[in-house]
Enzyme design. Structure first.
Site, PDB file in Angstrom:
ATOM      1  CB  SER A  32      97.883 -27.608  61.918  1.00  0.00           C
ATOM      2  OG  SER A  32      96.720 -26.826  61.906  1.00  0.00           O
ATOM      3  N   GLY A  83      86.422 -29.377  64.755  1.00  0.00           N
ATOM      4  CA  GLY A  83      85.655 -28.827  63.627  1.00  0.00           C
ATOM      5  C   GLY A  83      86.225 -27.521  63.121  1.00  0.00           C
ATOM      6  CG  LEU A  84      89.115 -27.486  60.626  1.00  0.00           C
ATOM      7  CD1 LEU A  84      89.019 -27.580  59.111  1.00  0.00           C
ATOM      8  CD2 LEU A  84      90.571 -27.410  61.054  1.00  0.00           C
ATOM      9  CG  ASN A 110      96.255 -26.255  58.754  1.00  0.00           C
ATOM     10  OD1 ASN A 110      95.032 -26.270  58.807  1.00  0.00           O
ATOM     11  ND2 ASN A 110      96.948 -27.326  58.458  1.00  0.00           N
ATOM     12  CB  CYS A 141      89.689 -31.387  58.619  1.00  0.00           C
ATOM     13  SG  CYS A 141      89.055 -31.426  60.303  1.00  0.00           S
ATOM     14  N   GLY A 228      97.800 -39.342  68.185  1.00  0.00           N
ATOM     15  CA  GLY A 228      98.607 -39.840  69.304  1.00  0.00           C
ATOM     16  C   GLY A 228      99.261 -41.183  69.005  1.00  0.00           C
ATOM     17  N   GLY A 255     101.606 -39.500  66.139  1.00  0.00           N
ATOM     18  CA  GLY A 255     101.996 -40.195  67.370  1.00  0.00           C
ATOM     19  C   GLY A 255     103.437 -40.018  67.779  1.00  0.00           C
TER      20      GLY A 255
END
Ligand SMILES: Cc1cc2nc3c(=O)[nH]c(=O)nc-3n(C[C@H](O)[C@H](O)[C@H](O)COP(=O)(O)O)c2cc1C
Length: 316
Positions: A32, A83-84, A110, A141, A228, A255
């Site tokens: 997502s 921030g979605l 999501n 989040c 990552g 990652g």
């Protein structure tokens, strides 16, 4: 699995995955927030080859997200504070869904919310659309909460929200967990007790960047989420711990850049994996990782990828 070609018997690797509530043609799912709503990738790759993809987080109404800059690179990582930002469920159903509902891959939505009720109402609203294979409940989040903690940082809050959403829909539920906790096993167990069909982890690690020359934060929101390769060892550890704690399937991420990275998460206990930041470097990375994990299985004479799951060798 065997196939006969010109009289020669070829041994095929079975890379399909059965999560119990959902079958995937392979274990690789696009994560997502790094894959748009899927439509952005239609001109770039054949989405039908994916195990699945997860859409960008959806609130009920459109969201503007955080002030720029929203992305900052770090050595081996990416900080984001999007921030979605999102288009909301109505625009999604009208403009995006018709373009992706016919794809022959698993579609996961999501979902986000300002409160427990908003999550539940999105789950209920989208429930009649049977082309949606599952929801991923984004309760983790790191860059939207206003001073407080996100639900995935507290076992009771996790249990409460999962239970409410589960009672609002028949679509299977994958609860996405936060790495910003002391004990990931406890939170994974709460999601299981609340009725989640699976857990996915990890979301991003809370971080920040500063430009020492200007003394300014690198992100408009000051704080953001790190993803990552920089987070892989920590994500792997959490996937291992969560897999030991719960009976429901674990979907691992953090990652993953190569098929070998994906194999590490599966060996740690994941049944499937998600690929996020790698999509920004190479939009083809999910397909490459599917090929690499298939080659990995061939090289190690693994007939079924499911046999790799949780196969960490602890013998000395
Ligand atoms: C720019 C960006 C946006 C993201 N947006 C979302 C989101 O909307 N919902 C969500 O659950 N996770 C979101 N994530 C988190 C990723 O799905 C994933 O959990 C995380 O990046 C770790 O995987 P990776 O290291 O492979 O990227 C986002 C990540 C990035 C980098």
């Amino acid at each position: 699995m065997q196939r006969i070609l010109f009289g020669i018997e070829l041994k095929m690797v079975d890379i399909s995955v059965d999560l119990g509530f959902l079958k995937l043609k392979n274990p690789v799912i696009a994560a997502s927030g790094t894959f748009g709503y899927g439509i952005e990738f239609l001109p770039l790759i054949d989405l039908n080859q994916l195990g699945g993809f997860v859409t960008k987080g959806l609130y009920f109404s459109p969201k503007q997200g955080n002030p720029p800059p929203r992305l900052a690179e770090t050595p081996c990582g990416l900080l984001n504070s999007i921030g979605l930002q999102g288009i909301g469920v109505e625009k999604f159903l009208k403009e995006v869904f018709p373009q992706i509902k016919g794809l022959k891959t698993v579609l996961i939505i999501n979902i986000c919310g300002e409160n427990d009720e908003e999550y539940a109402s999105i789950a209920e609203y989208l429930d009649p659309y049977k082309e949606i294979s599952a929801y991923e409940l984004n309760i983790s989040c790191p860059n939207v909460k206003k001073g407080g903690l996100c639900p995935a940082q507290n076992p009771e809050d996790t249990y409460k929200i999962v239970k409410l959403v589960k009672s609002s829909c028949s679509t299977p539920l994958i609860t996405k967990l936060s790495p910003n906790v002391t004990d990931i096993s406890e939170i994974a167990l709460s999601a299981q007790e609340g009725g989640s069909d699976a857990v996915s982890l990890v979301n991003t690690f809370l971080g920040m960047g500063i430009d020492a020359e200007t003394r300014k934060p690198r992100l408009g929101n000051i704080l953001g989420g790190l993803s990552g390769p920089a987070i892989k060892p920590m994500a792997l550890r959490m996937v291992y711990q969560a897999s030991k704690a719960v009976k429901i399937p674990v979907i691992g991420m953090g990652g993953i850049m190569t098929g070998r990275d994906a194999a590490e998460f599966i060996i740690a206990g994941a049944k499937a994996v998600q690929v996020g930041t790698a999509n920004f470097i190479d939009p083809d990375s999910t397909l490459r990782i599917i090929d690499e994990i298939t080659d990995f299985c061939k090289r190690h004479k693994i007939d079924q990828i499911q046999d790799l799951s949780g196969s960490l060798d602890l013998d000395s």
